[in-house]
Structure formats: structure tokens, C-alpha cells
Design an enzyme around this catalytic site. Structure first.
Site, PDB file in Angstrom:
ATOM      1  N   ARG A  18       0.817  -1.221   0.000  1.00 43.76           N
ATOM      2  CA  ARG A  18       0.000   0.000   0.000  1.00 43.76           C
ATOM      3  C   ARG A  18       0.853   1.276   0.000  1.00 43.76           C
ATOM      4  O   ARG A  18       0.516   2.233  -0.718  1.00 43.76           O
ATOM      5  CB  ARG A  18      -0.966  -0.016   1.188  1.00 43.76           C
ATOM      6  CG  ARG A  18      -2.118  -1.005   1.016  1.00 43.76           C
ATOM      7  CD  ARG A  18      -3.029  -1.019   2.223  1.00 43.76           C
ATOM      8  NE  ARG A  18      -2.323  -1.446   3.424  1.00 43.76           N
ATOM      9  CZ  ARG A  18      -2.829  -1.357   4.653  1.00 43.76           C
ATOM     10  NH1 ARG A  18      -4.042  -0.849   4.840  1.00 43.76           N
ATOM     11  NH2 ARG A  18      -2.133  -1.768   5.689  1.00 43.76           N
ATOM     12  N   ASN A  36      -6.501  -2.960   2.023  1.00 48.66           N
ATOM     13  CA  ASN A  36      -6.433  -4.425   2.032  1.00 48.66           C
ATOM     14  C   ASN A  36      -7.828  -4.983   2.251  1.00 48.66           C
ATOM     15  O   ASN A  36      -8.642  -4.394   2.971  1.00 48.66           O
ATOM     16  CB  ASN A  36      -5.546  -4.926   3.179  1.00 48.66           C
ATOM     17  CG  ASN A  36      -4.071  -4.727   2.914  1.00 48.66           C
ATOM     18  OD1 ASN A  36      -3.653  -4.537   1.784  1.00 48.66           O
ATOM     19  ND2 ASN A  36      -3.272  -4.764   3.971  1.00 48.66           N
TER      20      ASN A  36
END
Length: 787
Positions: A18, A36
Site C-alpha cells: 500500500r 487491504n
């Protein structure tokens, strides 16, 4: 509209994925968010300038090119959105729960940045043994659930301090959302105790901390139990003969080699031959044990690897190991923390109960190990490193299945009895558990059941189909049969060597409809289609079916399972078949091997063979290796560990091949008169015993056996391939962990214009069996056929 929804599948959680997305979005002027979830990573993107038509394309290209080191992208799925997002920033959002279709990254060795910090006296993590970031550190060993967040790991017990929270929350920091992130102020701690559990103050040993005190004890010849990432090790100075012998006696591991850990390649090269490729493999994030050729001038203790020509080396893979070995210019023994045949300890109380009689001191810490993860073992064979045991650093990274398996139903393959691992299959992907061990041992069987339950929850996997070995006495088979009956699930029983064939096919991305191949499957034994024990097999087939087209001539196993433990029984059986015991005793009355056999209860064994009582006939290649080893006096009267005689035989042959060059191999007889063809080792015994009579060196005899067997195997394979009109030969089974045999057979097949398939990511032994079981089950149930 220019907004898109991008789904990224693969190993993309807990690896700094990320932050990479966040960085690229900012550099390319993109707005949106990333999170996520149960399927991987979900990204929503739009260019700040609606007229910019290239930014998202550039983003996708750079995402693949700049993927974090521990990440693996399996798929990027892009969907155009109907309207623009209502945002003026790019944000990292919290994780979503839901159905799990993503993977967990394996535990990874300490990265260079973290290593530099623990060595820097000015850094706040100086000498801190739990230093990690998104590029390294524990994963599977601490995780309890998905999505992979701190609350679902054993680090939930350690609230982060303000400085660690700042790192964790900063997308520009390499510790952004590093779930095990910690420092000396807020994280786990390490301490040293004696065998009675009394804590040792480091100052008592004139040491600055517990790790330095442990290192000092090791220099004095002490044995330490060390709590690592996935379990305990027992450690001692590998050059201290008394310490090594004491460890062997306490651990009751009398012959099996000890693994070694060395600070750097220079230390390793003093004791073993280390190529650049092998050095790179040892330094990889997986940091496995690698079997290396031993140097004859090594000064290691004689008891490190008796009867072996190889040494199993690994590099330090955690900050604790790096700190422990910092001042060591010689290796440490680093063997599993258990009594022989038991699973290693993973928690402090168990270690104090079970290891206090083995270790003089214990180096403990308070970060719980949720999942036991043993060290992986690899070996350079046939041009590349190949796995012998798949565990830490590799499991449970998913393996994409070959074309044709994309729509498989949820399948659970329960593996074999020895070197067990199990396999979850769903959505064209396979998740193999870490190596669990031999289910014959009660503790391992209990842990196997617990790990099955954990993986089911971890990956939210609810099987519709169970796949098991056909052998009715295997613990895994009995469990699967009871489970299927209880839950009303489909049960597929897969013949052992069919599973081996399917395993090596899947390991080489062979398509479901790729056509039949010839499989050469050599191992200890497995229950055959005809109810007899197989182990030297030539099978024509694919994932769906196999046909036995050749095999090694069977011989009796007098005493049944005793013949697996006592190699002399296999030698007697082969001599009986090749002319009879009385013939050989009359012909070579003064040979030492004849005298050794006469010292055994051969009358009883011969009676069992003659009457066919407790003497099942088996085509096992492993038992043939045991017979030849017994003729040379290898392995002793009773083996100390599985495969000992064959391993010592290979070591002897390799020594001769390395120092004396080539030698003619013994002759085998090939009977092609009826299908299945038979490869008969009977002719070799006359030559072998004559060589012993003429005092030919045992190493030369071992080499002649290897070369002859390899030539016979590759010749029979080539003849069958021509007869069956196939060009691909799949090699699997534990006997193909023998480097000399594998390279000789594969080379012979290539010389014949054939293509050998050799394992790349999974062990050739039963550790890879579950993947094959699962692929056969998928093919037979038809769920994969329409993919």
C-alpha cells in the site's frame, strides 16, 4: 470517465504494498484510495486532471516494475468506473474483512536496512533482536488471521510506543503498517535462564545483554536452547567436539547430520564449497539451509555430519541470530529444539519442560510463536537449487496452478504419512502448509490436526472435496475418511505414485490437458494399484489417470517394516532372488558382508521369505539402495533415521566421482517381453561381490552402483518413451533427492533427445505429495475440466 477500480491479487499484504501504491499515486498526480481486503488489495484511482489519459496506464506499469521485494503480483484486474470519485487526495484506508482469497507472505530474513540499524550504536534499535520492517521479519509464524493486521498476530500483546506508531502511520516510512513493528521501549524482550529456569543476569557473565551472554556461554562449550522465529533451536560451537557429542547423546540423534549457521560466506567457505549461485540463495529473503559439498580440510567436530559428504549451512535470518553470531568466525550447530522424532518446541513453558535436559541454558523471549515453521532445506542439483524441505521462507506462499485448473472447487489434500504437508486448493491456486513432519509420531499428528484447523480459519477454506493417499493405515488417510463421512464430503483416494507424478507436473506448469507423459517415480514405498508395495515405477499418464508400464523387479521385505529400519534384510532378500543365499555363501565364504549377514537371524528371515509371511514383496528403489549400502557395511545394523543408508551410499559414491573420475557401472537386466517391463538388479550382485572379493574400494563400488542404476533407469525410460510415443519424462520421488542419481538420469534422458521434468518449487519426496493429490482430485471431479 477516467476513474478506475483496480484489484491486485497475489502476495500483497504485509509487504509494503500500500505505501508503494500511495507513493506512485502521489508521483503521478492520482487521486483515490487503497485498502487491504480478503481478496488482496483494492485500489480506486483517477487523475487529478480529468484530461490526463496516461497516468493510470503509467501507474499500472510502474506498480509491476517497482513491486516491493517480498510482494508477488499474480493478477491486476482493471474496471472503469461510471463516475469520478468524490475526493481531492489519495488515502490509505483501513482493511476490510470478508472472504479470504489472498495469501500470507512467508517469514523473511532481516533486510539490509534493519541489519544496519541493529549494528549502529547511535540508532534507537541498536542490538534490538526484534527489529523488522515491511521488507523483512516474521509473518506466518505470528499470524492468527486475515486480513494481515497487527490485531491478528501475536504482536497484539505489545502496544506501540509513540515513535513506533508514528513510523507505522507514515506512508513514506518503510515501517508503514509493518505489523510486527516494535522497539526496545514497547516490543518483545529477550532473557537468559539456566536449565532450572533461573534468570541469568548478563553482568554475571560480564556481558552487556542476554544475547552477548549467550554467545559467551557458547564459546565455553555450553549447549543452548534458542527461541527463534518459528521454533527453538539447540545450538553449540560446531568445532567443539565434546559439545557436539554431548548434544548428540542428549538429543538422542546419533547419526543424522546437524544443521549449521555461519555469520557470512567467508566462514562457510572454510568448511564447504560455495558457488556464487549458492551464496545468492543463502542470502535470499528465504534464507534456507543449503546442502554444500564439504571441504576435506574443514576443522568441524567429527560428529557434525557422520558419513556425509555434504554440510547443511544457513545464514543468520533474524536480528537475534545476527547479534548472536556477530563475533563468531566459526559456525554454530543450529539444530531443531526437540528430542529426536518429536516436533520442535515453540513456547517457553514447553521448552523449559522438554529441553531442560538437553540444554545447559535457554535464551527466551516473550513474542509468541503461533505457527511452528521449521527451516527449509535446498540443494543445488541439475543446474539449480531444488527444495528438499519447504517451510520457513516459502510456506504458505500460494502456487498458481497450471492452465486448466482455474475454476477448481475447494479441495483439501491431506498429504502422506512421512514428511507431511497438506494442500488447500481453490480458484486455481494451491496453498501448501509448511513441513509438518512424520505423522507416526503422536505429537506431530496432534500438531497436524491443529494446523489443519488453523489454515481452515486463516484462509476461510471450507473443502468440498478431500484427497488422501490410498494407503489405509496412514494417519492422514484415516482422518480424511472419517472427515468425509462425517461431513458428507467427496473423498478421492489417490495412488501414491500417481500423486508424485501429478506433483512434478504441476510444479512444472504442465497444463491439465497437456497430454500424457512418462513418469519415473523412485521412492521408499507406496501402496500400488494392485495392492502390493511400489517404489520403482514407470507410469504413463497425466493428472486423470496412469498406467503402470514398467517397474523395478520386486523383492521381499522380510519382517515388513523392520526391513525399512534394518538394511541387511533387503540385502538378504535380493541375494535370495539372485541365486540364493547358500549359493553366495558358498561362493564368497570369507567376505565380511557374508559374515555380517551370518551374525543376523537370517534363518528366520529366509523362512519368512519362503513362506510369504510378513515379507511383502516391493519394487522399492529405496530398499535397493539399502541393500547395496548393507553390502558395503553402511548404515549399521539398524538405521538411526530414514534414508540413512542411501544417503551414506551417495556420499561414498560422490567422493569417488569427485576424486577419481568416471567408472563403469554395474549391469541391470531389462525384460521387455511383456508389459509392464521389468528392470532387474539381479546381475549386479555377482559383480559387486566379486569387486568386494578383489578389495575394490567401497567408494568405487558405490559409484559403480549409482552409474549403473542411473544408466539402466534412463535407458529403460528412453526405450519406453519411444515405444509409447512420448517425449517428456517426469522425475519424482524421494530417491531423486540423490544428486548423483538425478543428474545422471536427467542427463541420460536429455542425451536421448527427451525432456525431463524435475521439481523446482516442491520437494521430490512426500513433502510435495499433497499438491499432486489435490491436482488429481481436481481433474477427476471435473471441476477443473471446464476451466
Amino acid at each position: 470517465m477516467s476513474a478506475e477500480r483496480i484489484r491486485v491479487r497475489g502476495l500483497v499484504q504485509g509487504v509494503g504494498f500500500r505505501p508503494t501504491v500511495w507513493r506512485l499515486a502521489h508521483e503521478l498526480g492520482l487521486l483515490g484510495d487503497v485498502r487491504n481486503d480478503g481478496e488482496g488489495v483494492l485500489i480506486r484511482l483517477q487523475p487529478a486532471d480529468p484530461t490526463d489519459t496516461d497516468a493510470i496506464e503509467s501507474f499500472c506499469a510502474r506498480l509491476r516494475a517497482e513491486c516491493p521485494p517480498l510482494a508477488r503480483i499474480d493478477a491486476v484486474e482493471r474496471t472503469r468506473l461510471e463516475s469520478r470519485l468524490d475526493t481531492t487526495t489519495f488515502a490509505i484506508l483501513g482493511s476490510d474483512a470478508g472472504a479470504v482469497h489472498t495469501g500470507i507472505v512467508a517469514d523473511a530474513a532481516t533486510c539490509p536496512a534493519c541489519l544496519a540499524e541493529i549494528r549502529d550504536p547511535t540508532d534507537r534499535r541498536y542490538r534490538y533482536p526484534f527489529t523488522n520492517c515491511t521488507h523483512c521479519g516474521p509473518r506466518l509464524s505470528i499470524v492468527r488471521g486475515i486480513p494481515y493486521d497487527r490485531a491478528r498476530t501475536s504482536m497484539a500483546a505489545f502496544p506501540m510506543c509513540a515513535r513506533c506508531r508514528a513510523e507505522y502511520a507514515n506512508p513514506a516510512d518503510r515501517r508503514f503498517h509493518a505489523q510486527p513493528n516494535a522497539c526496545p521501549d514497547c516490543g518483545p524482550q529477550v532473557w537468559l535462564v539456566d536449565a532450572a529456569g533461573r534468570e541469568i543476569v548478563p553482568a554475571e557473565l560480564d556481558a552487556p545483554d542476554a544475547i552477548a551472554a549467550a554467545s559467551r556461554l557458547l564459546t565455553e562449550g555450553r549447549i543452548l536452547a534458542i527461541k527463534g522465529i518459528g521454533g527453538f533451536h539447540l545450538a553449540c560451537d560446531a568445532t567443539h567436539a565434546t559439545a557436539v557429542e554431548t548434544l548428540r547423546q542428549r538429543k538422542r540423534r546419533f547419526a543424522k547430520p546437524f544443521a549449521l549457521m555461519a555469520r557470512d560466506p567467508d566462514v562457510i567457505r572454510r568448511h564447504a564449497r560455495l558457488s556464487e549461485l549458492e551464496a545468492e540463495w543463502l542470502a535470499s529473503p528465504a534464507a534456507p539451509i543449503l546442502l554444500l559439498e564439504r571441504r576435506c580440510d574443514s576443522d568441524l567436530a567429527p560428529g557434525i555430519a557422520p558419513g556425509q559428504s555434504t554440510l547443511g549451512f544457513m545464514r543468520p535470518y533474524s536480528p537475534l541470530h545476527h547479534l548472536l553470531l556477530a563475533d563468531w568466525d566459526r559456525p554454530l550447530v543450529m539444530t531443531s529444539g526437540n528430542l529426536s522424532d518429536e516436533p520442535p518446541c515453540i513456547d517457553n513453558a514447553d521448552a523449559l519442560a522438554r529441553l531442560s535436559g538437553l540444554a545447559d541454558h535457554l535464551l527466551l523471549h516473550d513474542r509468541d510463536i503461533v505457527n511452528r515453521v521449521d527451516d527449509s532445506v535446498w540443494r543445488l542439483m541439475d543446474g539449480r537449487p531444488r527444495p528438499l524441505r519447504r517451510a520457513r521462507g516459502y510456506a504458505p506462499a500460494p502456487i498458481r496452478l497450471p492452465p486448466g485448473f482455474a475454476s477448481t472447487a475447494p479441495i483439501l489434500a491431506l498429504g502422506g504419512e512421512l514428511k507431511n504437508s497438506f494442500c488447500l486448493i481453490r480458484d486455481g491456486s494451491a496453498i501448501l502448509s509448511q513441513h509438518l513432519g512424520d505423522l507416526e509420531e503422536a505429537r506431530t499428528a496432534r500438531e497436524y490436526r491443529a494446523t489443519l484447523a488453523l489454515y481452515g480459519e486463516l484462509f476461510q477454506h471450507r473443502p468440498e472435496i478431500l484427497a488422501v493417499d490410498r494407503h489405509p493405515d496412514y494417519h492422514s488417510t484415516q482422518l480424511g475418511r472419517a472427515w468425509a463421512e462425517r461431513e458428507g464430503l467427496t473423498l478421492i483416494e489417490v495412488q501414491h505414485h500417481h500423486a508424485h507424478l501429478a506433483s512434478v507436473l504441476a510444479d512444472n506448469d504442465w497444463p491439465l490437458d497437456g497430454g500424457a507423459v512418462l513418469g519415473i517415480l523412485l521412492d521408499g514405498l507406496g501402496l500400488g494399484e494392485d495392492g502390493t508395495l511400489w517404489g520403482g515405477e514407470f507410469l504413463l499418464g497425466d493428472y486423470r489417470s496412469v498406467q503402470r508400464v514398467g517397474h523395478l523387479t520386486p523383492a521381499a521385505m522380510p519382517g515388513g517394516v523392520q526391513a525399512i529400519r534394518e538394511p541387511w534384510r533387503n540385502l538378504l532378500a535380493r541375494l535370495e532372488d539372485a541365486g540364493g543365499w547358500e549359493h553366495w555363501r558358498a561362493r564368497h565364504p570369507d567376505l565380511e558382508v557374508i559374515r555380517r549377514l551370518e551374525a543376523q537371524p537370517i534363518g528366520l528371515a529366509r523362512n519368512l521369505i519362503a513362506r510369504g509371511l510378513n515379507a511383502p514383496r516391493s519394487s522399492s528403489a529405496g530398499r535397493l539402495f539399502d541393500a547395496v549400502a548393507a553390502a558395503l557395511g553402511l548404515g549399521g545394523e539398524t538405521l538411526s533415521y530414514e534414508g540413512q543408508a542411501a544417503i551414506e551410499l551417495e556420499a561414498l559414491a560422490s567422493t569417488f566421482a569427485r576424486t577419481s573420475g568416471t567408472e563403469s557401472g554395474y549391469v541391470f537386466d531389462l525384460d521387455c517381453s511383456n508389459r509392464p517391463w521389468r528392470l532387474d538388479p539381479a546381475p549386479l550382485w555377482d559383480a559387486l561381490l566379486s569387486d568386494l572379493e578383489h578389495d575394490l574400494p567401497p567408494a568405487c563400488i558405490a559409484a559403480r552402483f549409482h552409474l549403473g542404476f542411473a544408466a539402466a533407469i534412463s535407458d529403460m525410460g528412453a526405450r519406453l518413451a519411444r515405444d509409447l510415443a512420448v517425449e517428456t519424462i517426469a522425475l519424482s520421488g524421494g530417491v531423486f533427492q540423490n544428486r548423483l542419481l538425478l543428474e545422471s538420469v536427467a542427463g541420460g534422458l536429455r542425451d536421448a533427445g527427451l525432456t525431463p521434468l524435475v521439481h523446482r518449487r516442491l520437494p521430490a519426496n512426500d513433502g510435495g505429495l499433497a499438491l499432486g493429490q489435490g491436482c488429481v482430485a481436481a481433474a477427476l471431479t471435473g471441476d477443473a475440466a471446464g476451466a
